[in-house]
Design a protein around this motif. Structure first.
Motif, PDB file in Angstrom:
ATOM      1  N   ALA A   1       0.830  -1.207   0.000  1.00 10.47           N
ATOM      2  CA  ALA A   1       0.000   0.000   0.000  1.00 10.47           C
ATOM      3  C   ALA A   1       0.866   1.260   0.000  1.00 10.47           C
ATOM      4  N   ILE A   2       1.878   1.267   0.850  1.00 12.28           N
ATOM      5  CA  ILE A   2       2.770   2.427   0.894  1.00 12.28           C
ATOM      6  C   ILE A   2       3.555   2.545  -0.407  1.00 12.28           C
ATOM      7  N   ASP A   3       3.998   1.421  -0.953  1.00 14.36           N
ATOM      8  CA  ASP A   3       4.747   1.473  -2.211  1.00 14.36           C
ATOM      9  C   ASP A   3       3.905   2.038  -3.345  1.00 14.36           C
ATOM     10  N   ILE A   4       2.658   1.611  -3.438  1.00 15.67           N
ATOM     11  CA  ILE A   4       1.781   2.135  -4.491  1.00 15.67           C
ATOM     12  C   ILE A   4       1.528   3.623  -4.276  1.00 15.67           C
ATOM     13  N   GLY A   5       1.356   4.031  -3.028  1.00 14.16           N
ATOM     14  CA  GLY A   5       1.189   5.457  -2.745  1.00 14.16           C
ATOM     15  C   GLY A   5       2.404   6.266  -3.157  1.00 14.16           C
ATOM     16  N   GLN A   6       3.603   5.715  -2.917  1.00 16.27           N
ATOM     17  CA  GLN A   6       4.829   6.391  -3.333  1.00 16.27           C
ATOM     18  C   GLN A   6       4.917   6.496  -4.855  1.00 16.27           C
ATOM     19  N   ILE A   7       4.520   5.450  -5.549  1.00 11.42           N
ATOM     20  CA  ILE A   7       4.559   5.457  -7.019  1.00 11.42           C
ATOM     21  C   ILE A   7       3.597   6.489  -7.578  1.00 11.42           C
ATOM     22  N   GLU A   8       2.379   6.509  -7.044  1.00  9.13           N
ATOM     23  CA  GLU A   8       1.395   7.489  -7.519  1.00  9.13           C
ATOM     24  C   GLU A   8       1.881   8.917  -7.271  1.00  9.13           C
ATOM     25  N   GLY A   9       2.367   9.167  -6.060  1.00  7.40           N
ATOM     26  CA  GLY A   9       2.831  10.510  -5.734  1.00  7.40           C
ATOM     27  C   GLY A   9       4.035  10.919  -6.557  1.00  7.40           C
ATOM     28  N   ALA A  10       4.975   9.998  -6.751  1.00  3.61           N
ATOM     29  CA  ALA A  10       6.170  10.302  -7.537  1.00  3.61           C
ATOM     30  C   ALA A  10       5.796  10.623  -8.977  1.00  3.61           C
ATOM     31  N   PHE A  11       4.894   9.844  -9.542  1.00  2.00           N
ATOM     32  CA  PHE A  11       4.493  10.099 -10.931  1.00  2.00           C
ATOM     33  C   PHE A  11       3.861  11.476 -11.082  1.00  2.00           C
ATOM     34  N   ILE A  12       2.947  11.809 -10.172  1.00  2.00           N
ATOM     35  CA  ILE A  12       2.275  13.110 -10.269  1.00  2.00           C
ATOM     36  C   ILE A  12       3.283  14.242 -10.090  1.00  2.00           C
ATOM     37  N   GLN A  13       4.222  14.072  -9.164  1.00  2.00           N
ATOM     38  CA  GLN A  13       5.240  15.104  -8.967  1.00  2.00           C
ATOM     39  C   GLN A  13       6.134  15.222 -10.203  1.00  2.00           C
ATOM     40  N   GLY A  14       6.479  14.096 -10.812  1.00  7.74           N
ATOM     41  CA  GLY A  14       7.279  14.130 -12.031  1.00  7.74           C
ATOM     42  C   GLY A  14       6.515  14.747 -13.189  1.00  7.74           C
ATOM     43  N   MET A  15       5.242  14.437 -13.301  1.00  9.48           N
ATOM     44  CA  MET A  15       4.413  15.039 -14.333  1.00  9.48           C
ATOM     45  C   MET A  15       4.316  16.548 -14.136  1.00  9.48           C
ATOM     46  N   GLY A  16       4.192  16.985 -12.873  1.00 11.66           N
ATOM     47  CA  GLY A  16       4.139  18.416 -12.587  1.00 11.66           C
ATOM     48  C   GLY A  16       5.421  19.119 -12.979  1.00 11.66           C
ATOM     49  N   TRP A  17       6.561  18.486 -12.680  1.00 14.89           N
ATOM     50  CA  TRP A  17       7.862  19.041 -13.069  1.00 14.89           C
ATOM     51  C   TRP A  17       7.916  19.307 -14.571  1.00 14.89           C
ATOM     52  N   LEU A  18       7.381  18.390 -15.353  1.00  7.74           N
ATOM     53  CA  LEU A  18       7.514  18.473 -16.811  1.00  7.74           C
ATOM     54  C   LEU A  18       6.377  19.218 -17.500  1.00  7.74           C
ATOM     55  N   THR A  19       5.334  19.597 -16.752  1.00  5.21           N
ATOM     56  CA  THR A  19       4.196  20.222 -17.428  1.00  5.21           C
ATOM     57  C   THR A  19       3.775  21.563 -16.842  1.00  5.21           C
ATOM     58  N   THR A  20       3.582  21.666 -15.532  1.00  2.43           N
ATOM     59  CA  THR A  20       2.961  22.878 -14.976  1.00  2.43           C
ATOM     60  C   THR A  20       3.880  23.732 -14.120  1.00  2.43           C
ATOM     61  N   GLU A  21       4.934  23.145 -13.559  1.00  2.00           N
ATOM     62  CA  GLU A  21       5.716  23.840 -12.532  1.00  2.00           C
ATOM     63  C   GLU A  21       6.837  24.662 -13.181  1.00  2.00           C
ATOM     64  N   GLU A  22       6.609  25.969 -13.293  1.00  2.00           N
ATOM     65  CA  GLU A  22       7.538  26.844 -14.011  1.00  2.00           C
ATOM     66  C   GLU A  22       8.173  27.863 -13.072  1.00  2.00           C
ATOM     67  N   LEU A  23       9.497  27.815 -13.000  1.00  2.00           N
ATOM     68  CA  LEU A  23      10.264  28.802 -12.240  1.00  2.00           C
ATOM     69  C   LEU A  23      10.621  29.970 -13.157  1.00  2.00           C
ATOM     70  N   ILE A  24      10.333  31.188 -12.703  1.00  2.00           N
ATOM     71  CA  ILE A  24      10.588  32.371 -13.537  1.00  2.00           C
ATOM     72  C   ILE A  24      11.388  33.394 -12.738  1.00  2.00           C
ATOM     73  N   TRP A  25      12.559  33.757 -13.278  1.00  2.00           N
ATOM     74  CA  TRP A  25      13.369  34.842 -12.741  1.00  2.00           C
ATOM     75  C   TRP A  25      13.332  36.014 -13.715  1.00  2.00           C
ATOM     76  N   ASN A  26      13.360  37.237 -13.199  1.00  2.00           N
ATOM     77  CA  ASN A  26      13.395  38.380 -14.109  1.00  2.00           C
ATOM     78  C   ASN A  26      14.837  38.681 -14.526  1.00  2.00           C
ATOM     79  N   GLU A  27      15.022  39.744 -15.302  1.00  2.00           N
ATOM     80  CA  GLU A  27      16.338  40.058 -15.857  1.00  2.00           C
ATOM     81  C   GLU A  27      17.336  40.508 -14.793  1.00  2.00           C
ATOM     82  N   LYS A  28      16.863  40.770 -13.569  1.00  2.00           N
ATOM     83  CA  LYS A  28      17.748  41.154 -12.471  1.00  2.00           C
ATOM     84  C   LYS A  28      18.090  39.970 -11.558  1.00  2.00           C
ATOM     85  N   GLY A  29      17.498  38.810 -11.834  1.00  2.00           N
ATOM     86  CA  GLY A  29      17.760  37.642 -11.010  1.00  2.00           C
ATOM     87  C   GLY A  29      16.807  37.479  -9.852  1.00  2.00           C
ATOM     88  N   ARG A  30      15.662  38.158  -9.905  1.00  2.00           N
ATOM     89  CA  ARG A  30      14.659  38.043  -8.842  1.00  2.00           C
ATOM     90  C   ARG A  30      13.646  36.967  -9.215  1.00  2.00           C
TER      91      ARG A  30
END
Length: 795
Positions: free
Chosen positions: A672-701
């Protein structure tokens, strides 16, 4: 024309039967414990009820003060002058410190120097701590630091990887792994391709922010309560900045509200600053970061910019390849050397690279120092070779899955990595074929192709991507762990180990391991906080090694006590060792049966030690960095995912319709814990590649500095049809704890199947003849840009 909202209603099916069956098993086995059973997380009830105690939930200590820091307003500047007079006289302020007030070490770099606890005459990123205050309330401390007057001499800032490469601005020297003559192999191949990709970083976004409390002790020491994945490192660095022995610093860590690597090294600065203030005021000091400060002042997953040149034959088999991975390390080394190494190690992912050259550049930029994140560089390395697979497939007109299968690690002549480690016990082909069949990949591929031919606006895509992930710290000495086990006279068991619980269920699994040794109910095993005075010199809970290392250490301690009980029983009752059995919370001695509690009391009266330490170090691992050869990993964890997506070519909007995952976790300690880890890891990996965008301005902020401007996946982003299965009857053939395999990090990379499926949908616009360039995160804007580029190229 159907909208995406309508399409969402299609493909919505019953819940995953595998995951659901696991949950049913959990309901049926609550309280049984032991290895191989589904047992709910030991803190689940308390967490759901809001009763679980985190660092910030602890009752205030007598006289407790609150800390805040003054932050740099420039990405790169000399500090010319600093006036803190108004800060010192502000309401509620009891202490103000700068780096000059540090009695011991001023640099708290975890591996290499470069991380001053407070700025040393120069600032190197916006948000860098310059001074710290202790005040009577959190609000007064935050108000006071804003009163500082600091004069800067602004310096040129390096804010892009390209600029860092041009200036040869590195935190550590470049490194190359090489096998054979890649250039000659590429030149001699029938086909050649080159490409590049920008791989975005990722905010950890743990539920519990960075927080530490420092409490002075009567002997000039310090007790630290911290949300950290590495209590021993916090202990060491606090001792060093205070210039006191390690045995005067106690670090206590009961649980974290998430870590994901963000609390491996970067929990230490806040503990050190709290300790410095506590040392001066002689009062307890708590330092917690607001969400905005946390996002601005702590490192992320490293952004990378990678490129490749590959030569391959007419079938699509790679003959030679050159890969360059360029990591944005931020301003200091932190863990970037090892992270970039792991990106290089995993630049092959699941594929045999015969003649290969892999180079890693560790670029220094004037941003916050980036740090560990689930996968530790492996995901960024894998992205390049998965792009290569898609690009080859489009170039020669084949299904990308066929190209992936052709290039998989195989038998004796195709089973050695570019860093010269043999890929043993390889089940990649079998695993992928099983998943392709269970997910109906080929039939769905054909249906999707037909759908795309008849739909001008909506396009579907599908992709199956594998993962081969090395398990071990690549720094050899970290592959060790200790544990402490006590049996009390009522038969209950106390366990302490060197790992930290951050929601992943580590404590539950280690309790199951100890329960298995004694064959008792897991509910009789209690685990206390990770404490540096109980288990010393611990490694961080990271690299998917928590259960592997600490499980073995706990097992060793339990086995020592068990053997003492057996020896005592043989002596007292005049029986042979094979006549002493542990079963169902009882100990059978010859023809007599005792409850475990009863026999514990008897053993105590017989003066048997019912306490033991245990220790474990991972065998077989070694790596010669000078030669780029060795066995850095004890074994490889494998898995694969099939994802299906649909995109709107007019807007770039998309939806993940279905994902099927098959993961090899060996003999699962807790399904049960292993499946929960797999589901959570996949969603986090999908977020990294699709929605989670880090934006810095031209001054580095950093502009994406709160949950309103940084989007993690929500429940509506999860696949409408989500199926997770574990490989059955596949114990780890290496001697791991009960033949299990690590599960924390490997499934994260399965999110690549969504990215590859998006590219598949976009490629359909060209009748699958061209491979789109899709940098990550693949936001709707980037998908739309890729669609427009594909349309233009297809005219």
């Amino acid at each position: 024309m159907r909208s995406l909202i309508d399409i969402k209603k299609l493909n919505v099916k019953a819940a995953n039967t595998n995951s659901q069956q696991s949950l049913e098993n959990e309901k049926n086995t609550i309280g049984l414990g032991g290895v191989g059973r589904s047992k709910k997380h030991e803190s689940a009830d308390k967490q759901v009820a809001g009763e679980a105690i985190y660092v910030d939930d602890r009752s205030p200590l007598r006289g407790e003060l609150y800390a805040a820091v003054g932050q740099s307003e420039h990405a790169h500047a000399n500090i010319v002058a600093m006036d803190l007079s108004k800060v010192k006289t502000a309401e509620g302020v009891l202490a103000v410190i700068t780096v000059e007030d540090v009695p011991g070490h001023t640099d708290i770099g975890p591996v290499f120097p470069g991380d001053p606890v407070l700025a040393l005459g120069k600032v190197e990123y916006i948000g860098q701590p310059i001074f710290a205050v202790a005040a009577s309330s959190y609000e007064l401390a935050r108000k006071a630091v804003k009163l500082a007057k600091i004069e800067y001499e602004e310096l040129e800032a390096v804010l892009t990887i390209k600029d860092a490469l041009a200036k040869q601005n590195f935190v550590r020297p470049p490194f190359t792994m090489k096998r054979g003559d890649s250039e000659k192999a590429i030149e001699g191949a029938e086909h050649q391709l080159s490409g590049s990709i920008v791989v975005g970083g990722q905010e950890h976004m743990y539920l519990e922010g960075q927080v530490s409390t420092a409490e002075p002790t009567e002997d000039g020491g310090m007790n630290i309560f911290t949300s950290s994945q590495h209590p021993s490192e916090v202990q060491k660095l606090v001792a060093e900045v205070l210039d006191i022995p390690l045995n005067k610093v106690l670090v206590d860590m009961r649980r974290m509200g998430g870590g994901f690597g963000g609390k491996e090294t970067q929990a230490a600065p806040w503990a050190c600053i709290a300790a410095l203030l506590a040392n001066i005021t002689k009062r307890p000091v708590k330092f917690k970061l607001s969400r905005v400060d946390d996002m601005v002042m702590t490192g992320k997953r490293h952004p990378f910019e990678n490129n490749y040149t590959v030569g391959f034959d007419s079938d699509g088999v790679i003959k030679g390849i050159k890969i360059e991975v360029n990591s944005n390390c931020g301003y200091s080394p932190d863990l970037s050397d090892a992270i970039t190494d792991r990106a290089m190690f995993h630049s092959d992912n699941a594929y045999y690279l015969d003649q290969a050259t892999v180079t890693g550049n560790r670029c220094k930029l004037n941003t916050v120092s980036h740090t560990a994140f689930r996968g530790f560089g492996g995901p960024q390395g894998m992205m390049t070779i998965e792009m290569v697979m898609d690009d080859i497939a489009r170039h020669i007109g084949k299904d990308p899955l066929e190209i992936r299968m052709l290039n998989l690690y195989g038998k004796e002549d195709r089973n050695v990595t570019h860093y010269h480690q043999k890929v043993e016990h390889n089940n990649l082909a079998e695993l992928i074929e099983t998943l392709a069949e269970s997910s109906d990949y080929q039939a769905r591929r054909q249906t999707i192709t037909e759908f795309n031919k008849s739909n001008a606006i909506l396009k579907k895509g599908i992709a199956l991507t594998p993962v081969k992930f090395g398990i071990s710290f690549t720094v050899q000495h970290l592959n060790q762990a200790g544990a402490l086990v006590h049996i009390y006279t009522d038969g209950t068991i106390h366990l302490n180990h060197g790992g930290t619980e951050m929601g992943q269920g580590l404590n539950t699994k280690i309790a199951q391991v100890v329960a298995e040794v004694f064959q008792v109910d897991v509910d009789t095993v209690a685990i206390s906080s990770a404490r540096t005075d109980k288990v010393p010199n611990t490694s961080p809970t990271a690299a998917s090694s928590g259960t592997d290392l600490n499980g073995k250490a706990a097992q060793a301690a339990a086995k020592t006590i068990k053997q003492r009980l057996i020896d005592f029983a043989c002596e007292k009752y005049q029986v042979r060792a094979d006549q002493v059995k542990f079963e169902n919370s009882h100990i059978i001695v010859g023809d007599q049966t005792f409850s475990f509690a009863e026999f514990s009391q008897i053993a105590y009266m017989g003066r048997v030690s019912l306490s033991s330490t245990g220790f474990y170090k991972t065998p077989k691992i070694h790596f010669d960095r000078a030669k780029g050869k060795g066995r850095p990993f004890f074994y490889f964890a494998t898995g694969a995912a099939v994802s299906e997506v649909i995109i709107d070519t007019l807007t770039g909007e998309y939806k993940t319709l279905r994902t099927d995952i098959l993961q090899d976790v060996g003999h699962s300690i807790n399904p049960a814990i292993d499946i929960g880890q797999i589901e959570g890891a996949f969603i986090q990996g999908m977020g990294w590649l699709t929605t989670e965008e880090l934006i810095w301005n031209e001054k580095g902020r950093l502009l994406s500095n709160n949950p309103a401007t940084y989007k993690i996946p929500a429940i509506n982003d999860a696949p409408a049809d989500f199926r997770v299965a574990l490989v059955t009857d596949a114990p780890n053939r290496e001697h791991t704890i009960y033949n299990s395999k690590a599960v924390g990090e490997p499934p994260f990379m399965l999110g690549m199947s969504v990215w590859s499926a998006l590219k598949d949908a976009i490629s359909s616009i060209s009748d699958y003849k061209q491979s789109p360039v899709l940098d990550t995160p693949a936001t709707p804007e980037r998908v739309l840009w890729a669609v427009e580029s594909m349309k233009a190229a297809s005219k």
